[in-house]
Design a protein around this motif. Structure first.
Motif, PDB file in Angstrom:
ATOM      1  N   LEU A 111       0.878  -1.160   0.000  1.00 35.51           N
ATOM      2  CA  LEU A 111       0.000   0.000   0.000  1.00 35.51           C
ATOM      3  C   LEU A 111       0.916   1.210   0.000  1.00 35.51           C
ATOM      4  CD1 LEU A 111      -2.906   1.117   0.344  1.00 35.51           C
ATOM      5  CD2 LEU A 111      -2.497   1.029   2.803  1.00 35.51           C
ATOM      6  N   LEU A 112       0.859   2.032  -1.051  1.00 33.41           N
ATOM      7  CA  LEU A 112       1.718   3.207  -1.150  1.00 33.41           C
ATOM      8  C   LEU A 112       0.990   4.399  -0.539  1.00 33.41           C
ATOM      9  CD1 LEU A 112       3.011   2.740  -4.799  1.00 33.41           C
ATOM     10  CD2 LEU A 112       4.098   2.029  -2.656  1.00 33.41           C
ATOM     11  N   VAL A 113       1.684   5.104   0.356  1.00 29.52           N
ATOM     12  CA  VAL A 113       1.085   6.225   1.077  1.00 29.52           C
ATOM     13  C   VAL A 113       1.994   7.433   0.934  1.00 29.52           C
ATOM     14  CG1 VAL A 113       0.259   7.035   3.317  1.00 29.52           C
ATOM     15  CG2 VAL A 113       0.171   4.600   2.787  1.00 29.52           C
ATOM     16  N   GLU A 114       1.410   8.577   0.592  1.00 27.35           N
ATOM     17  CA  GLU A 114       2.188   9.810   0.564  1.00 27.35           C
ATOM     18  C   GLU A 114       2.556  10.163   1.989  1.00 27.35           C
ATOM     19  OE1 GLU A 114       0.317  12.994  -1.555  1.00 27.35           O
ATOM     20  OE2 GLU A 114       0.312  11.885  -3.431  1.00 27.35           O
ATOM     21  N   GLY A 115       3.840  10.394   2.230  1.00 33.08           N
ATOM     22  CA  GLY A 115       4.323  10.652   3.573  1.00 33.08           C
ATOM     23  C   GLY A 115       4.386  12.122   3.884  1.00 33.08           C
ATOM     24  N   ASP A 162       9.504   9.768   7.623  1.00 33.69           N
ATOM     25  CA  ASP A 162       9.372  11.127   7.088  1.00 33.69           C
ATOM     26  C   ASP A 162       9.614  11.172   5.577  1.00 33.69           C
ATOM     27  OD1 ASP A 162      12.076  10.644   7.110  1.00 33.69           O
ATOM     28  OD2 ASP A 162      12.619  12.476   8.173  1.00 33.69           O
ATOM     29  N   ARG A 163       9.650  10.005   4.941  1.00 29.62           N
ATOM     30  CA  ARG A 163       9.845   9.945   3.487  1.00 29.62           C
ATOM     31  C   ARG A 163       8.638  10.539   2.757  1.00 29.62           C
ATOM     32  NH1 ARG A 163      13.585   5.490   1.639  1.00 29.62           N
ATOM     33  NH2 ARG A 163      12.419   5.853  -0.266  1.00 29.62           N
ATOM     34  N   PHE A 164       8.826  10.956   1.510  1.00 31.42           N
ATOM     35  CA  PHE A 164       7.730  11.555   0.747  1.00 31.42           C
ATOM     36  C   PHE A 164       6.702  10.515   0.308  1.00 31.42           C
ATOM     37  CE2 PHE A 164      10.624  10.236  -2.538  1.00 31.42           C
ATOM     38  CZ  PHE A 164       9.821   9.876  -3.601  1.00 31.42           C
ATOM     39  N   ARG A 165       7.103   9.240   0.236  1.00 31.99           N
ATOM     40  CA  ARG A 165       6.184   8.139  -0.069  1.00 31.99           C
ATOM     41  C   ARG A 165       6.718   6.887   0.616  1.00 31.99           C
ATOM     42  NH1 ARG A 165       5.918   7.551  -5.808  1.00 31.99           N
ATOM     43  NH2 ARG A 165       4.452   9.265  -5.737  1.00 31.99           N
ATOM     44  N   VAL A 166       5.811   6.143   1.251  1.00 28.76           N
ATOM     45  CA  VAL A 166       6.211   4.906   1.918  1.00 28.76           C
ATOM     46  C   VAL A 166       5.387   3.754   1.374  1.00 28.76           C
ATOM     47  CG1 VAL A 166       6.988   6.018   4.028  1.00 28.76           C
ATOM     48  CG2 VAL A 166       4.649   5.233   3.857  1.00 28.76           C
ATOM     49  N   ALA A 167       5.962   2.559   1.445  1.00 27.89           N
ATOM     50  CA  ALA A 167       5.274   1.343   1.022  1.00 27.89           C
ATOM     51  C   ALA A 167       4.989   0.517   2.271  1.00 27.89           C
ATOM     52  CB  ALA A 167       6.147   0.552   0.049  1.00 27.89           C
ATOM     53  N   LEU A 168       3.700   0.335   2.562  1.00 32.88           N
ATOM     54  CA  LEU A 168       3.289  -0.455   3.723  1.00 32.88           C
ATOM     55  C   LEU A 168       2.999  -1.879   3.282  1.00 32.88           C
ATOM     56  CD1 LEU A 168       0.880   2.085   5.435  1.00 32.88           C
ATOM     57  CD2 LEU A 168       3.214   1.505   6.094  1.00 32.88           C
ATOM     58  N   CYS A 169       3.546  -2.833   4.008  1.00 31.68           N
ATOM     59  CA  CYS A 169       3.376  -4.251   3.692  1.00 31.68           C
ATOM     60  C   CYS A 169       1.927  -4.681   3.944  1.00 31.68           C
ATOM     61  CB  CYS A 169       4.320  -5.073   4.550  1.00 31.68           C
ATOM     62  SG  CYS A 169       4.177  -6.852   4.304  1.00 31.68           S
ATOM     63  N   THR A 170       1.333  -5.355   2.975  1.00 35.58           N
ATOM     64  CA  THR A 170      -0.030  -5.876   3.138  1.00 35.58           C
ATOM     65  C   THR A 170      -0.053  -7.398   3.215  1.00 35.58           C
ATOM     66  OG1 THR A 170      -0.397  -5.868   0.753  1.00 35.58           O
ATOM     67  CG2 THR A 170      -1.088  -3.899   1.980  1.00 35.58           C
ATOM     68  N   CYS A 171       1.084  -8.053   2.957  1.00 37.55           N
ATOM     69  CA  CYS A 171       1.121  -9.525   2.965  1.00 37.55           C
ATOM     70  C   CYS A 171       1.726 -10.083   4.244  1.00 37.55           C
ATOM     71  CB  CYS A 171       1.888 -10.045   1.753  1.00 37.55           C
ATOM     72  SG  CYS A 171       3.668  -9.713   1.803  1.00 37.55           S
ATOM     73  N   ARG A 174       4.787 -10.537   4.955  1.00 34.26           N
ATOM     74  CA  ARG A 174       6.008 -11.323   4.713  1.00 34.26           C
ATOM     75  C   ARG A 174       7.274 -10.503   4.938  1.00 34.26           C
ATOM     76  NH1 ARG A 174       3.382 -13.461  -0.681  1.00 34.26           N
ATOM     77  NH2 ARG A 174       2.133 -15.154   0.187  1.00 34.26           N
ATOM     78  N   SER A 175       7.136  -9.200   5.073  1.00 29.23           N
ATOM     79  CA  SER A 175       8.286  -8.312   5.192  1.00 29.23           C
ATOM     80  C   SER A 175       9.034  -8.526   6.500  1.00 29.23           C
ATOM     81  CB  SER A 175       7.823  -6.855   5.111  1.00 29.23           C
ATOM     82  OG  SER A 175       8.918  -5.992   5.322  1.00 29.23           O
ATOM     83  N   ARG A 176      10.356  -8.529   6.420  1.00 24.68           N
ATOM     84  CA  ARG A 176      11.180  -8.601   7.626  1.00 24.68           C
ATOM     85  C   ARG A 176      11.255  -7.235   8.300  1.00 24.68           C
ATOM     86  NH1 ARG A 176      13.932 -10.514   3.769  1.00 24.68           N
ATOM     87  NH2 ARG A 176      13.935 -12.723   3.318  1.00 24.68           N
ATOM     88  N   ARG A 177      10.794  -6.190   7.604  1.00 29.12           N
ATOM     89  CA  ARG A 177      10.816  -4.822   8.130  1.00 29.12           C
ATOM     90  C   ARG A 177       9.398  -4.325   8.409  1.00 29.12           C
ATOM     91  NH1 ARG A 177      12.815  -1.044   4.371  1.00 29.12           N
ATOM     92  NH2 ARG A 177      12.949   0.287   6.161  1.00 29.12           N
ATOM     93  N   TYR A 178       8.458  -5.230   8.636  1.00 28.80           N
ATOM     94  CA  TYR A 178       7.046  -4.880   8.829  1.00 28.80           C
ATOM     95  C   TYR A 178       6.908  -3.742   9.824  1.00 28.80           C
ATOM     96  CZ  TYR A 178       2.067  -5.418   9.443  1.00 28.80           C
ATOM     97  OH  TYR A 178       0.732  -5.184   9.472  1.00 28.80           O
ATOM     98  N   PRO A 179       6.124  -2.710   9.563  1.00 31.73           N
ATOM     99  CA  PRO A 179       5.089  -2.606   8.550  1.00 31.73           C
ATOM    100  C   PRO A 179       5.580  -2.093   7.203  1.00 31.73           C
ATOM    101  CG  PRO A 179       4.986  -0.657   9.904  1.00 31.73           C
ATOM    102  CD  PRO A 179       6.084  -1.546  10.472  1.00 31.73           C
ATOM    103  N   TRP A 180       6.883  -1.803   7.074  1.00 32.49           N
ATOM    104  CA  TRP A 180       7.403  -1.310   5.802  1.00 32.49           C
ATOM    105  C   TRP A 180       7.623  -2.481   4.853  1.00 32.49           C
ATOM    106  CZ3 TRP A 180       6.012   3.058   7.300  1.00 32.49           C
ATOM    107  CH2 TRP A 180       6.405   3.627   8.497  1.00 32.49           C
ATOM    108  N   CYS A 181       7.309  -2.311   3.596  1.00 32.32           N
ATOM    109  CA  CYS A 181       7.486  -3.355   2.592  1.00 32.32           C
ATOM    110  C   CYS A 181       8.957  -3.474   2.214  1.00 32.32           C
ATOM    111  CB  CYS A 181       6.660  -3.012   1.346  1.00 32.32           C
ATOM    112  SG  CYS A 181       6.845  -4.212   0.023  1.00 32.32           S
TER     113      CYS A 181
END
Length: 65
Positions: A20-24, A39-48, A50-57
């Motif tokens: 899920l891509l979100v404007e930051g 504080d990034r301009f866009r972040v990718a949130l994991c929806t599956c 499986r990410s080792r960095r959850y909630p970041w994809c």
């Protein structure tokens, strides 16, 4: 809805088999009540989840797609 007329609504981009891509910047509250911030301009949130960095994809979804 924005809090004031000067604020734009936050934009989310939904992808069928991806994050899920979100404007930051964003603040995410996790199930355990802890909060993570980016504080990034866009972040990718994991929806599956499986990410080792959850909630970041981290693109782990590609391994089993």
């Amino acid at each position: 809805m924005p809090n004031s007329p000067a604020e734009r609504p936050r934009r989310l981009s939904v992808q069928r088999k991806g994050p899920l891509l979100v404007e930051g910047p964003v603040e995410v509250e996790l199930e355990d009540g802890s909060t993570v911030v980016s504080d990034r301009f866009r972040v990718a949130l994991c929806t599956c989840r499986r990410s080792r960095r959850y909630p970041w994809c981290d693109t782990s979804h590609r391994d089993r797609a």
